[in-house]
Design a protein around this motif. Structure first.
Motif, PDB file in Angstrom:
ATOM      1  N   TRP A  44      38.681  41.407  -7.470  1.00  0.00           N
ATOM      2  CA  TRP A  44      38.512  40.018  -7.048  1.00  0.00           C
ATOM      3  C   TRP A  44      37.409  39.804  -6.019  1.00  0.00           C
ATOM      4  O   TRP A  44      36.843  38.720  -5.939  1.00  0.00           O
ATOM      5  CB  TRP A  44      39.832  39.459  -6.509  1.00  0.00           C
ATOM      6  CG  TRP A  44      40.284  40.045  -5.196  1.00  0.00           C
ATOM      7  CD1 TRP A  44      41.093  41.133  -5.011  1.00  0.00           C
ATOM      8  CD2 TRP A  44      39.961  39.571  -3.883  1.00  0.00           C
ATOM      9  NE1 TRP A  44      41.271  41.370  -3.676  1.00  0.00           N
ATOM     10  CE2 TRP A  44      40.596  40.425  -2.960  1.00  0.00           C
ATOM     11  CE3 TRP A  44      39.194  38.520  -3.399  1.00  0.00           C
ATOM     12  CZ2 TRP A  44      40.499  40.249  -1.583  1.00  0.00           C
ATOM     13  CZ3 TRP A  44      39.084  38.345  -2.025  1.00  0.00           C
ATOM     14  CH2 TRP A  44      39.741  39.205  -1.144  1.00  0.00           C
ATOM     15  N   GLY A  48      34.960  38.302  -8.717  1.00  0.00           N
ATOM     16  CA  GLY A  48      35.419  38.803 -10.004  1.00  0.00           C
ATOM     17  C   GLY A  48      34.295  39.419 -10.822  1.00  0.00           C
ATOM     18  O   GLY A  48      34.513  39.866 -11.944  1.00  0.00           O
ATOM     19  N   ALA A 150      39.721  34.537  -8.363  1.00  0.00           N
ATOM     20  CA  ALA A 150      39.932  35.848  -8.991  1.00  0.00           C
ATOM     21  C   ALA A 150      41.126  36.552  -8.355  1.00  0.00           C
ATOM     22  O   ALA A 150      41.899  37.228  -9.057  1.00  0.00           O
ATOM     23  CB  ALA A 150      38.666  36.703  -8.866  1.00  0.00           C
ATOM     24  N   LEU A 151      41.333  36.385  -7.047  1.00  0.00           N
ATOM     25  CA  LEU A 151      42.506  36.963  -6.391  1.00  0.00           C
ATOM     26  C   LEU A 151      43.776  36.293  -6.891  1.00  0.00           C
ATOM     27  O   LEU A 151      44.779  36.962  -7.148  1.00  0.00           O
ATOM     28  CB  LEU A 151      42.381  36.853  -4.875  1.00  0.00           C
ATOM     29  CG  LEU A 151      43.558  37.357  -4.055  1.00  0.00           C
ATOM     30  CD1 LEU A 151      43.968  38.783  -4.414  1.00  0.00           C
ATOM     31  CD2 LEU A 151      43.257  37.227  -2.554  1.00  0.00           C
TER      32      LEU A 151
END
Length: 158
Positions: A44, A48, A150-151
């Motif tokens: 992430w 990403g 992304a996390l």
């Protein structure tokens, strides 16, 4: 200047800092692991995008360096760990190759909200207001939000 994008609060303080807050729908141990375990972090951290880990010494005094690859370009970031309190706090220096010699100190704190969610707060302290403003104008907020999305995806996968 304060903006909120995708539930991320980014605010310049009155002097030389930037405050960032984000709440994640995951327990603190999972959010901590995503920040401290390199096999999760690479999924992430660079929005990403593919990320080369040139160094990862997750200990006080340890050196870290990442190179993100995006749109045919490479973007390097690095620093040193100043303090690590497992599950609670990471303090590191942060330097972006796009602004060489403009090092800031990031203090990242993790707060268990008690309902399966975790608040991550980062305070970035720069040497001058101009350095802080340069970082704000660099597009860092967009990159930060891309990374946090992304996390979110990583945390949703479990």
């Amino acid at each position: 200047m304060t903006t909120t994008t995708n539930d991320t609060l980014v605010a310049a303080d009155t002097d030389r800092g930037i405050d960032i807050e984000r709440v994640f729908d995951a327990p603190i141990d999972r959010v901590w692991a995503a920040h401290s375990r390199i096999e999760q972090l690479v999924q992430w951290w660079g929005r990403g995008n593919p990320l080369d880990v040139e160094r990862w010494e997750f200990r006080r005094g340890g050196h870290w360096r990442f190179v993100e690859h995006a749109e045919g370009e490479a973007h390097g970031f690095e620093g040193r760990f100043r303090e690590i309190e497992p599950g609670q706090r990471i303090v590191w220096s942060f330097e972006w190759d796009g602004m060489p010699a403009h090092v800031c100190i990031d203090e990242i704190t993790f707060t268990d909200l008690g309902d399966g969610r975790t608040k991550v707060r980062t305070h970035s302290q720069f040497h001058t207001p101009d350095e802080r403003d340069g970082m704000l104008q660099s597009g860092m907020e967009g990159g930060l939000n891309d990374g946090y999305r992304a996390l979110d995806a990583l945390l949703a996968r479990g």
